[in-house]
Design an enzyme around this catalytic site. Structure first.
Site, PDB file in Angstrom:
ATOM      1  N   GLN A 128       0.838  -1.208   0.000  1.00 50.72           N
ATOM      2  CA  GLN A 128       0.000   0.000   0.000  1.00 50.72           C
ATOM      3  C   GLN A 128       0.866   1.248   0.000  1.00 50.72           C
ATOM      4  OE1 GLN A 128      -1.945   1.112   3.751  1.00 50.72           O
ATOM      5  NE2 GLN A 128      -3.861   1.366   2.656  1.00 50.72           N
ATOM      6  N   GLY A 129       0.715   2.083  -1.010  1.00 55.70           N
ATOM      7  CA  GLY A 129       1.464   3.336  -1.095  1.00 55.70           C
ATOM      8  C   GLY A 129       0.592   4.523  -0.727  1.00 55.70           C
ATOM      9  N   TYR A 130       0.406   4.746   0.549  1.00 51.89           N
ATOM     10  CA  TYR A 130      -0.389   5.876   1.021  1.00 51.89           C
ATOM     11  C   TYR A 130       0.496   6.931   1.685  1.00 51.89           C
ATOM     12  CZ  TYR A 130      -5.197   4.126   0.305  1.00 51.89           C
ATOM     13  OH  TYR A 130      -6.393   3.729  -0.228  1.00 51.89           O
ATOM     14  N   GLU A 246      -9.550  -1.427   6.124  1.00 59.22           N
ATOM     15  CA  GLU A 246      -8.336  -1.398   6.939  1.00 59.22           C
ATOM     16  C   GLU A 246      -8.686  -1.211   8.406  1.00 59.22           C
ATOM     17  OE1 GLU A 246      -3.961   0.815   7.106  1.00 59.22           O
ATOM     18  OE2 GLU A 246      -5.456   1.474   5.655  1.00 59.22           O
ATOM     19  N   ASN A 385      -5.355   7.143  16.384  1.00 59.60           N
ATOM     20  CA  ASN A 385      -6.443   7.167  17.364  1.00 59.60           C
ATOM     21  C   ASN A 385      -6.904   8.587  17.657  1.00 59.60           C
ATOM     22  OD1 ASN A 385      -6.107   4.445  17.355  1.00 59.60           O
ATOM     23  ND2 ASN A 385      -5.812   4.215  19.546  1.00 59.60           N
ATOM     24  N   GLU A 386      -6.006   9.559  17.505  1.00 60.00           N
ATOM     25  CA  GLU A 386      -6.418  10.958  17.677  1.00 60.00           C
ATOM     26  C   GLU A 386      -7.433  11.347  16.604  1.00 60.00           C
ATOM     27  OE1 GLU A 386      -2.815  10.208  19.872  1.00 60.00           O
ATOM     28  OE2 GLU A 386      -3.311   9.863  17.758  1.00 60.00           O
TER      29      GLU A 386
END
Length: 399
Positions: A128-130, A246, A385-386
């Site tokens: 995955q290229g994010y 995801e 999570n923020e």
């Protein structure tokens, strides 16, 4: 919400258990036991995927017409829980759980016909290229450029934290095709072959001493326009759809297994003749972790109930991302504490499945520190999570 399984689902659960008893070899069980993150090395995950593929179970959520099992939400949950309880290694999620569903939703007929069977069999192995340097949770700020030139896009830039890029045959990635206007409106979703000239993969060695992630550099890399999924500049829509997979649930089963193992370790560990499990402070920490795991399980049942009746879990998925990753990190901390000095012994070669090296300390301490270090990233990847708390604040609390 009725948590009891019906007769057919109980029979299905029993069938899954019988299959796992037959199919999971001692070597594969050891791979699962010694895994230090949610990702398993390619050769091990593909070995298990081939077994599941032969059974027709490699893709529980895929529809039958694409070679999947076509199970409903309840059966997928049962299967995941039984695999976790049996110690099965994880399959690589990038193809089966991420780009596969994206292709079914947004891909062309040609893309689906070519790529879905190869994902299912494991012939194609995806990364995955994010994320980019400076563009992680703020994904919309990504800067890797893709400029249209004839029948190709020309890519320049880099991606970072790219899991298993050193083994991947293909990548799905987000690129910037327009700089003007709203950042999200200038992003395009592309598929590319990792053997394309101009791609360079540089390893990033983690604190656990493992090569799991990489930085990938693109220098005038030409990708055919046919590799685009969805419309140009509409990649953000595709990316958001992928993130639903995801950030999916299903963590409770694995957390319960980890909790059970910690109780066993605490019963074995002793100081000055007293068992660790008999220490009131340690027992309290273990009980608090048990409450966290039960909360995750109840949240997953809520999502399961909503999905099985045609509903949408909505922001509950963000809550589960927070609870699941923080419970995992809490269990990691307790595990390191329980093993004491033996958890700090660096034994990278001995962690390799099939290794015959003598282990310093008890076998159960071998991977505890590596898991603790690797899973610090769990509250960051898939949307930090923020960010998840911000989603809950806006959609639930109206802040």
């Amino acid at each position: 919400m009725n948590l009891d399984l019906g007769a057919e689902d109980r029979r299905f659960r029993d069938d899954v258990r019988a299959f796992l008893d037959r199919a999971l070899t001692p070597d594969l069980r050891q791979v699962g036991q010694r895994a230090t993150s949610v990702f398993t090395d390619k050769r091990h995950s593909l070995a298990w995927q081939r077994i599941l593929h032969a059974q027709g179970w490699a893709a529980p959520a895929w529809p039958v017409e694409h070679g999947g099992a076509g199970w409903n939400e309840v059966r997928r949950y049962i299967f995941a829980a039984e695999c976790a309880a049996a110690g099965a290694p994880n399959l690589a999620p990038m193809g089966l759980k991420m780009v596969g569903p994206v292709l079914m939703r947004f891909g062309t007929e040609q893309q689906k016909a070519l790529l879905l069977p190869r994902i299912l069999s494991g012939e194609d192995y995806w990364c995955q290229g994010y994320s980019e340097p400076g563009s992680g949770s703020d994904l919309a700020s990504l800067q890797m450029k893709a400029v249209a030139d004839g029948d190709d896009y020309v890519l320049n830039g880099s991606k970072i934290w790219t899991t298993h890029a050193q083994w991947a045959t293909h990548m799905f990635c987000l690129v910037r095709t327009r700089a003007e206007g709203k950042p999200q409106a200038g992003i395009t979703f592309l598929l590319l072959d990792m053997k394309t000239p101009g791609i360079r993969v540089e390893p990033i060695i983690t604190l656990a001493g493992e090569h799991e992630v990489n930085q990938v550099f693109f220098d005038d890399v030409r990708v055919p326009l046919s590799g685009r999924v969805g419309a140009e500049n509409d990649g953000w829509t595709v990316a958001k759809y992928l993130l639903e997979f995801e950030r999916g649930g299903g963590a409770a089963a694995g957390l319960k297994v980890s909790l059970s193992r910690l109780a066993e370790i605490a019963a074995l560990e002793a100081q000055d003749g007293a068992r660790l499990i008999d220490d009131p402070l340690f027992r309290r920490r273990l009980s608090e972790a048990q409450v966290m795991v039960q909360a995750v399980e109840m949240g997953e049942h809520r999502v399961l109930s909503a999905l099985s009746t045609g509903g949408n879990p909505g922001p509950v998925s963000s809550m589960l991302k927070i609870q699941g990753t923080e419970a995992m990190q809490r269990l990691d901390e307790i595990g390191v504490e329980a093993a004491g000095h033996y958890a700090a012994v660096h034994q990278l070669a001995a962690r390799e499945p099939g290794s015959n090296l003598m282990v310093v300390g008890p076998e159960y301490a071998l991977v505890l520190m590596a898991r603790y270090l690797n899973n610090r990233a769990a509250s960051i990847y898939g949307g930090s999570n923020e960010i998840q708390r911000d989603i809950i604040g806006r959609l639930v609390l109206g802040l």
